[in-house]
Design an enzyme around this catalytic site. Structure first.
Site, PDB file in Angstrom:
ATOM      1  N   CYS A 122       0.851  -1.202   0.000  1.00  0.00           N
ATOM      2  CA  CYS A 122       0.000   0.000   0.000  1.00  0.00           C
ATOM      3  C   CYS A 122       0.885   1.250   0.000  1.00  0.00           C
ATOM      4  O   CYS A 122       1.871   1.312   0.750  1.00  0.00           O
ATOM      5  CB  CYS A 122      -0.895  -0.014   1.237  1.00  0.00           C
ATOM      6  SG  CYS A 122      -1.822   1.517   1.464  1.00  0.00           S
ATOM      7  N   GLU A 161       2.013  -5.949   9.053  1.00  0.00           N
ATOM      8  CA  GLU A 161       2.385  -4.597   8.616  1.00  0.00           C
ATOM      9  C   GLU A 161       3.401  -3.988   9.585  1.00  0.00           C
ATOM     10  O   GLU A 161       4.406  -3.391   9.168  1.00  0.00           O
ATOM     11  CB  GLU A 161       1.153  -3.691   8.538  1.00  0.00           C
ATOM     12  CG  GLU A 161       1.483  -2.268   8.100  1.00  0.00           C
ATOM     13  CD  GLU A 161       0.328  -1.303   8.280  1.00  0.00           C
ATOM     14  OE1 GLU A 161       0.536  -0.214   8.872  1.00  0.00           O
ATOM     15  OE2 GLU A 161      -0.797  -1.621   7.828  1.00  0.00           O
ATOM     16  N   SER A 175      -6.954  -7.110  11.775  1.00  0.00           N
ATOM     17  CA  SER A 175      -6.743  -6.163  12.868  1.00  0.00           C
ATOM     18  C   SER A 175      -7.727  -4.999  12.802  1.00  0.00           C
ATOM     19  O   SER A 175      -8.329  -4.631  13.805  1.00  0.00           O
ATOM     20  CB  SER A 175      -5.307  -5.634  12.810  1.00  0.00           C
ATOM     21  OG  SER A 175      -5.124  -4.577  13.727  1.00  0.00           O
TER      22      SER A 175
END
Length: 636
Positions: A93, A123, A218
């Site tokens: 991203c 991440e 999450s």
């Protein structure tokens, strides 16, 4: 039954981009994803059936192509892929990529990287891998108590893109309260923030809330926690199969939202099921989603709201699926300005769309281009009407300076900067000056200004003002502007006054530079004023600094004082009692014997005792005797 569907529900831009990259490259077999492409078991299983296999290490792959998911990976993963000669498609991203860049740059500068987020989230683990393995991960401010970070080391604070914004802000506040030097980057994705805020809004309005998304997601779990705070009957489901329809009735007001990893088809299935429950019609979710975004194209001028400001860029919410970025160079033509001094969070501003790149999630913006368009109208009007404009000098160019006025660059030739040609143009850098527009070329976007007109008009006004206030005998303060062999020119704040060399000191001087230097502040007395010729004569000599002032009191007749022999003549020797005050020892007063020449008894520079015989202030003469001091000694 009333159903409210969140406009922000479902795939975010980054997830959608990553999933699309898999389907676009599905023919490149063998094809792998580094970890599950999204936290949605249904999508992952569907892709597995198409021979797209998730792996957790490069060691598991010997050939083929690896797709890096939107969560991103540590820096060393790229190295491992290249070392094995594998192909890869980077679907990280753009918002996560930005965090990698921030962490990498600040780690190299010696910052301690602190990440606010779930330490087990891929991440966060990927972000940590860009900090040379020295990042500290915390989930809440209470964990700061156990950390041992030296106060001398600056902190770079970033956040997981899908983390709760209130958690990030509370950690940032706690660090500052502990007196750490911290540079905070609110790297929470705007889509995540909007999704959470909308979830709060809807959950306050409804009787029951449905949150759709993977159990391992999450951001979905955080949505569930947020909604549960405001709506006790909140249900977390992965698919329609998990939904217990018997818990809902026709009188319920129901809210629906979904995590960033939830496909639109799964959300649609839930909406359809709820509609069927009451035969209630509801707009297709995908239509709702598409309606919530505006359409952007390069060259547009649009309004947006500032959502973040750093030293190098400004983030702007445009109501688009990606936020826009204004780089420092596109904020203003004045490169010395800090973005924080130009805009602040919450400001609504007009921006020019420089470039839209949906594949990278980038919208490049420019504020200075919009301001310059408006500035051109001001410039043209000033040229037509001869009005005065102001601009800040930002560059010393070849043969002149560049001043920025209303974001328009104006060239002012060196010959038009003052009353005379100036070679050192750097002295004007950073200064705000007034000018008149004397030439414009709209096609080439060129403007020529004239500061000399303003300078001369202002100089004339100040001269008249000073001349009208000066009086003979008046004490004035000024600065030495120039020194010549015949005197010095003193700047009185609008006009120069001349101090002739004879009026600089009570002592005899060969050059004004013995006493004065350029830039020195002095106090002078006005001797004469010629308004027609615009001339002012000054003196630096006054009674207070006159060495002959009250000379009789300093050297009374009969007193014995010391002096230095400074000059010999045939009839005696001159002795300096103090700078500017000499006395004569007549040859007959040198010694108690016959003296043929003063040099026989005295030497230049010699310090001797002398007795004051007579003082004549008007003629500036003092008679001295050396032999009488010797007589006094012998008498004693």
């Amino acid at each position: 039954m009333e159903i409210i569907v969140a406009n922000t529900a479902g795939f975010c831009f980054g997830v959608n981009r990553a999933v699309d990259s898999v389907y676009k490259n599905i023919q490149q077999q063998p094809l792998y994803t580094y970890g599950p492409i999204i936290h949605n078991p249904q999508v992952v299983e569907e892709l597995r059936e198409k021979n797209v296999i998730p792996v957790h290490s490069v060691d598991e792959v010997n050939e083929g192509t690896i797709i890096i998911r939107s969560h991103g990976v540590a820096k060393d993963v790229y190295g491992a892929i290249e070392e094995k000669g594998l192909n890869y498609i980077d679907s990280t991203c753009p918002y996560v990529k930005r965090i990698h860049k921030i962490v990498d740059e600040h780690s190299k500068k010696g910052y301690q990287v602190v990440i606010v987020g779930d330490r087990n989230h891929p991440e966060v683990q990927g972000i940590s891998g860009w900090s040379n393995g020295e990042a500290i991960i915390i989930e809440k401010p209470e964990e700061l108590e156990g950390l041992n970070i030296p106060k001398t080391k600056p902190i770079c604070l970033v956040s997981q893109t899908t983390y709760r914004e209130d958690r990030f802000e509370s950690v940032l506040k706690a660090l500052k309260e502990h007196h750490y030097e911290v540079e905070g980057f609110n790297t929470i994705c705007k889509a995540t923030s909007d999704r959470q805020q909308e979830a709060v809004k809807i959950s306050k309005m409804v009787d029951k809330m449905i949150v759709i998304g993977g159990r391992e997601s999450s951001n979905t779990r955080k949505l569930y926690e947020i909604c549960k705070n405001y709506c006790k009957e909140t249900y977390h489901i992965e698919t329609i199969k998990d939904l217990e329809l018997n818990k809902f009735n026709s009188n319920d007001k129901i809210g629906i939202t979904a995590g960033a990893s939830t496909p639109a088809r799964i959300i649609k299935e839930v909406i359809t099921a709820m509609n069927d429950l009451e035969n209630h019609t509801n707009e297709n979710f995908e239509e709702l989603l598409n309606q919530s975004f505006v359409t952007l194209r390069s060259g547009q001028v649009v309004k947006g709201t500032v959502i973040n400001v750093t030293d190098s860029e400004v983030s702007v919410n445009l109501g688009y699926k990606s936020d826009g970025i204004i780089s420092k160079s596109e904020l203003s033509n004045d490169s010395s300005l800090n973005p924080r001094d130009v805009v602040k969070v919450g400001d609504e501003i007009e921006v020019y769309i420089v470039r839209v790149n949906d594949s990278e999630g980038i919208v490049e913006l420019s504020k200075k281009r919009v301001d310059a368009q408006k500035g051109w109208e001001i410039i043209k009007k000033a040229h037509e009407e001869g009005t005065v404009l102001t601009g800040k000098v930002v560059e010393a160019a070849n043969g002149g300076v560049i001043a920025v006025s209303n974001e328009v660059r104006v060239f002012i030739p060196a010959s038009l900067m003052g009353s005379k040609y100036t070679q050192d143009l750097t002295q004007f850098l950073g200064k705000t000056i007034e000018f008149k527009v004397i030439k414009i070329d709209p096609k080439r976007k060129r403007v020529v200004g004239d500061h000399k007109q303003i300078y001369l008009e202002e100089t004339k006004r100040k001269k008249e003002e000073v001349l009208n206030t000066l009086q003979v005998g008046q004490k004035v303060k000024g600065t030495v502007r120039n020194i010549t062999n015949f005197g010095a020119f003193i700047d009185l704040g609008g006009i120069d006054g001349l101090v002739h060399i004879s009026q600089i000191s009570w002592n005899k001087i060969q050059s004004p530079e013995e006493v004065l230097k350029v830039g020195q502040e002095v106090e002078a007395i006005v001797l004469d004023i010629d308004k027609e010729k615009e001339k002012v004569s000054l003196t630096l000599k006054n009674e207070e600094n006159n060495p002959w002032f009250k000379i009789e009191e300093k050297y009374p007749v009969g007193a014995i004082v010391k002096g230095k022999v400074v000059r010999m003549v045939s009839f005696g020797a001159f002795v300096e009692l103090e700078p500017g005050v000499d006395g004569l020892v007549h040859i007959s007063q040198i010694a108690n014997k016959h003296v043929a020449k003063p040099e026989d008894e005295l030497k230049l520079g010699e310090i001797i005792d002398v007795k004051v015989l007579d003082v004549n202030k008007d003629e500036k003469k003092i008679s001295l005797s050396k032999k009488q001091t010797e007589a006094n000694v012998s008498e004693e």
